[in-house]
Design a protein around this motif. Structure first.
Motif, PDB file in Angstrom:
ATOM      1  N   PHE A 131       0.869  -1.178   0.000  1.00 49.82           N
ATOM      2  CA  PHE A 131       0.000   0.000   0.000  1.00 49.82           C
ATOM      3  C   PHE A 131       0.903   1.224   0.000  1.00 49.82           C
ATOM      4  CE2 PHE A 131      -2.766  -3.126   1.962  1.00 49.82           C
ATOM      5  CZ  PHE A 131      -3.973  -2.892   1.322  1.00 49.82           C
ATOM      6  N   GLU A 132       0.625   2.165  -0.893  1.00 54.19           N
ATOM      7  CA  GLU A 132       1.473   3.349  -1.006  1.00 54.19           C
ATOM      8  C   GLU A 132       0.621   4.606  -1.097  1.00 54.19           C
ATOM      9  OE1 GLU A 132       4.783   5.255  -4.073  1.00 54.19           O
ATOM     10  OE2 GLU A 132       4.345   3.113  -4.148  1.00 54.19           O
ATOM     11  N   ALA A 133       1.124   5.662  -0.486  1.00 60.19           N
ATOM     12  CA  ALA A 133       0.467   6.969  -0.571  1.00 60.19           C
ATOM     13  C   ALA A 133       1.520   8.021  -0.891  1.00 60.19           C
ATOM     14  CB  ALA A 133      -0.232   7.306   0.742  1.00 60.19           C
ATOM     15  N   LYS A 134       1.183   8.889  -1.827  1.00 60.73           N
ATOM     16  CA  LYS A 134       2.061  10.001  -2.181  1.00 60.73           C
ATOM     17  C   LYS A 134       1.987  11.052  -1.083  1.00 60.73           C
ATOM     18  CE  LYS A 134       2.626  13.408  -5.848  1.00 60.73           C
ATOM     19  NZ  LYS A 134       2.120  13.900  -7.119  1.00 60.73           N
ATOM     20  N   LEU A 135       3.148  11.597  -0.690  1.00 66.83           N
ATOM     21  CA  LEU A 135       3.179  12.626   0.348  1.00 66.83           C
ATOM     22  C   LEU A 135       3.704  13.966  -0.158  1.00 66.83           C
ATOM     23  CD1 LEU A 135       4.456  10.635   3.473  1.00 66.83           C
ATOM     24  CD2 LEU A 135       2.116  11.241   2.856  1.00 66.83           C
ATOM     25  N   ASP A 136       4.846  13.977  -0.828  1.00 68.53           N
ATOM     26  CA  ASP A 136       5.485  15.207  -1.307  1.00 68.53           C
ATOM     27  C   ASP A 136       5.621  16.255  -0.200  1.00 68.53           C
ATOM     28  OD1 ASP A 136       6.052  14.320  -3.857  1.00 68.53           O
ATOM     29  OD2 ASP A 136       4.150  15.022  -4.683  1.00 68.53           O
ATOM     30  N   ILE A 137       6.224  15.863   0.890  1.00 71.19           N
ATOM     31  CA  ILE A 137       6.449  16.755   2.031  1.00 71.19           C
ATOM     32  C   ILE A 137       7.846  17.352   1.907  1.00 71.19           C
ATOM     33  CG2 ILE A 137       6.734  16.847   4.542  1.00 71.19           C
ATOM     34  CD1 ILE A 137       4.526  14.718   4.717  1.00 71.19           C
ATOM     35  N   THR A 138       7.905  18.697   1.829  1.00 67.94           N
ATOM     36  CA  THR A 138       9.190  19.368   1.627  1.00 67.94           C
ATOM     37  C   THR A 138       9.548  20.377   2.712  1.00 67.94           C
ATOM     38  OG1 THR A 138       8.172  21.093   0.278  1.00 67.94           O
ATOM     39  CG2 THR A 138       9.004  19.160  -0.889  1.00 67.94           C
ATOM     40  N   SER A 139       8.625  20.642   3.631  1.00 67.01           N
ATOM     41  CA  SER A 139       8.872  21.685   4.633  1.00 67.01           C
ATOM     42  C   SER A 139       8.137  21.349   5.931  1.00 67.01           C
ATOM     43  CB  SER A 139       8.371  23.034   4.119  1.00 67.01           C
ATOM     44  OG  SER A 139       6.951  23.000   4.002  1.00 67.01           O
ATOM     45  N   ASP A 165       4.473  21.695   5.472  1.00 65.53           N
ATOM     46  CA  ASP A 165       3.853  20.484   4.922  1.00 65.53           C
ATOM     47  C   ASP A 165       3.660  19.431   6.015  1.00 65.53           C
ATOM     48  OD1 ASP A 165       3.898  21.646   2.388  1.00 65.53           O
ATOM     49  OD2 ASP A 165       5.653  20.505   1.707  1.00 65.53           O
ATOM     50  N   VAL A 166       4.647  19.300   6.889  1.00 64.99           N
ATOM     51  CA  VAL A 166       4.541  18.338   7.994  1.00 64.99           C
ATOM     52  C   VAL A 166       3.347  18.696   8.867  1.00 64.99           C
ATOM     53  CG1 VAL A 166       5.634  17.456  10.101  1.00 64.99           C
ATOM     54  CG2 VAL A 166       7.013  17.764   8.024  1.00 64.99           C
ATOM     55  N   ALA A 167       3.235  19.956   9.239  1.00 71.19           N
ATOM     56  CA  ALA A 167       2.131  20.401  10.105  1.00 71.19           C
ATOM     57  C   ALA A 167       0.781  20.161   9.432  1.00 71.19           C
ATOM     58  CB  ALA A 167       2.299  21.877  10.458  1.00 71.19           C
ATOM     59  N   ARG A 168       0.708  20.447   8.144  1.00 68.70           N
ATOM     60  CA  ARG A 168      -0.542  20.234   7.397  1.00 68.70           C
ATOM     61  C   ARG A 168      -0.890  18.743   7.368  1.00 68.70           C
ATOM     62  NH1 ARG A 168       0.763  22.583   2.573  1.00 68.70           N
ATOM     63  NH2 ARG A 168       0.400  24.585   3.545  1.00 68.70           N
ATOM     64  N   PHE A 169       0.113  17.901   7.138  1.00 71.82           N
ATOM     65  CA  PHE A 169      -0.108  16.453   7.106  1.00 71.82           C
ATOM     66  C   PHE A 169      -0.619  15.953   8.453  1.00 71.82           C
ATOM     67  CE2 PHE A 169       1.633  12.175   7.917  1.00 71.82           C
ATOM     68  CZ  PHE A 169       0.947  11.461   6.935  1.00 71.82           C
ATOM     69  N   ILE A 170       0.039  16.364   9.525  1.00 71.18           N
ATOM     70  CA  ILE A 170      -0.365  15.929  10.875  1.00 71.18           C
ATOM     71  C   ILE A 170      -1.785  16.411  11.175  1.00 71.18           C
ATOM     72  CG2 ILE A 170       0.109  16.159  13.358  1.00 71.18           C
ATOM     73  CD1 ILE A 170       2.069  14.293  11.797  1.00 71.18           C
ATOM     74  N   LYS A 171      -2.095  17.645  10.818  1.00 72.07           N
ATOM     75  CA  LYS A 171      -3.444  18.184  11.040  1.00 72.07           C
ATOM     76  C   LYS A 171      -4.481  17.376  10.266  1.00 72.07           C
ATOM     77  CE  LYS A 171      -6.229  22.324  10.533  1.00 72.07           C
ATOM     78  NZ  LYS A 171      -6.338  23.635   9.906  1.00 72.07           N
ATOM     79  N   ASP A 172      -4.167  17.038   9.012  1.00 68.45           N
ATOM     80  CA  ASP A 172      -5.097  16.236   8.202  1.00 68.45           C
ATOM     81  C   ASP A 172      -5.337  14.866   8.818  1.00 68.45           C
ATOM     82  OD1 ASP A 172      -5.335  18.320   6.401  1.00 68.45           O
ATOM     83  OD2 ASP A 172      -4.037  17.408   4.875  1.00 68.45           O
ATOM     84  N   GLU A 187      -4.961  14.028  12.023  1.00 70.90           N
ATOM     85  CA  GLU A 187      -5.672  14.184  13.298  1.00 70.90           C
ATOM     86  C   GLU A 187      -7.128  14.578  13.117  1.00 70.90           C
ATOM     87  OE1 GLU A 187      -3.167  16.945  15.383  1.00 70.90           O
ATOM     88  OE2 GLU A 187      -1.806  15.357  16.074  1.00 70.90           O
ATOM     89  N   SER A 188      -7.447  15.296  12.044  1.00 70.46           N
ATOM     90  CA  SER A 188      -8.834  15.743  11.863  1.00 70.46           C
ATOM     91  C   SER A 188      -9.691  14.718  11.122  1.00 70.46           C
ATOM     92  CB  SER A 188      -8.865  17.073  11.106  1.00 70.46           C
ATOM     93  OG  SER A 188      -8.396  16.885   9.779  1.00 70.46           O
ATOM     94  N   GLY A 189      -9.097  13.661  10.637  1.00 69.27           N
ATOM     95  CA  GLY A 189      -9.854  12.641   9.914  1.00 69.27           C
ATOM     96  C   GLY A 189     -10.215  11.466  10.788  1.00 69.27           C
ATOM     97  N   ASN A 190     -10.975  10.570  10.219  1.00 62.60           N
ATOM     98  CA  ASN A 190     -11.359   9.351  10.927  1.00 62.60           C
ATOM     99  C   ASN A 190     -10.482   8.182  10.490  1.00 62.60           C
ATOM    100  OD1 ASN A 190     -13.416  10.468  12.443  1.00 62.60           O
ATOM    101  ND2 ASN A 190     -14.947  10.153  10.846  1.00 62.60           N
ATOM    102  N   SER A 191      -9.217   8.434  10.313  1.00 63.72           N
ATOM    103  CA  SER A 191      -8.315   7.383   9.867  1.00 63.72           C
ATOM    104  C   SER A 191      -7.025   7.459  10.667  1.00 63.72           C
ATOM    105  CB  SER A 191      -8.021   7.528   8.372  1.00 63.72           C
ATOM    106  OG  SER A 191      -7.466   8.790   8.098  1.00 63.72           O
ATOM    107  N   SER A 192      -6.206   6.438  10.484  1.00 64.64           N
ATOM    108  CA  SER A 192      -4.923   6.435  11.176  1.00 64.64           C
ATOM    109  C   SER A 192      -3.803   6.379  10.150  1.00 64.64           C
ATOM    110  CB  SER A 192      -4.837   5.248  12.130  1.00 64.64           C
ATOM    111  OG  SER A 192      -4.855   4.040  11.408  1.00 64.64           O
TER     112      SER A 192
END
Length: 173
Positions: free
Chosen positions: A112-120, A123-130, A132-137
């Motif tokens: 299973f693979e997911a694209k991230l494209d995290i460069t800053s 981006d890390v903060a946005r990813f963590i927020k997404d 935490e705000s979703g119903n997934s892990s």
């Protein structure tokens, strides 16, 4: 000089090949003569090639293919808790890496693979927020924290630094 008749797409493919393999810039006139077409046909072909994603530069001496920046990639197998995710990703981007993806190899279901494209860090903060705000892990949770990241960097030395730092922080065993 190319004497056989070819369609526009074939000619454009040959133009790209010709420019790529030329040790010097290639003038529009030289391309027109080589392919037995008008200079205007070459200009139109170059415009179409650019529109289709080819990075052709016009210089005062002729056309050249824009040099592609060198990038290096490496895949790291890592493991950590959910609480350490932001630290792991920040460590990578702070050292100049780009986190291209995350993937797991599940024993039953496969990869299973997911694209991230995290460069800053943003981006890390946005990813963590997404997350935490979703119903997934996090994807790593389906394989008891083990997961992989493909990291891109401008040099092998930076990838070595990232690897060493991941090891020092316990993310690579």
């Amino acid at each position: 000089m190319v004497k056989n008749k070819m369609n526009g797409e074939e000619r454009r493919n040959k133009i790209i090949d010709y420019i790529e393999h030329s040790p010097v810039p290639v003038s529009g006139t030289a391309l027109a003569n080589h392919f037995s077409v008008s200079r205007q046909a070459v200009v139109q072909d170059i415009a179409l090639l650019r529109a289709s994603g080819n990075d052709i530069l016009s210089t005062n001496r002729g056309y050249v293919i824009a040099p592609k920046p060198k990038v290096f990639t490496r895949t790291f197998k890592v493991s950590h808790s959910d609480d350490q995710t932001a630290d792991e990703l920040s460590l990578i981007v702070d050292l100049g890496g780009k986190v291209l993806n995350v993937f797991v190899d599940h024993n039953v279901y496969g990869r299973f693979e997911a694209k991230l494209d995290i460069t800053s860090r943003r981006d890390v903060a946005r990813f963590i927020k997404d997350v935490e705000s979703g119903n997934s892990s996090l994807l790593k949770n389906v394989t008891c924290n083990e997961h992989f990241h493909t990291i891109e960097a401008p040099s092998e030395e930076i990838l070595d630094e990232i690897e060493q730092s991941l090891k020092q922080n316990g993310y690579i065993k």
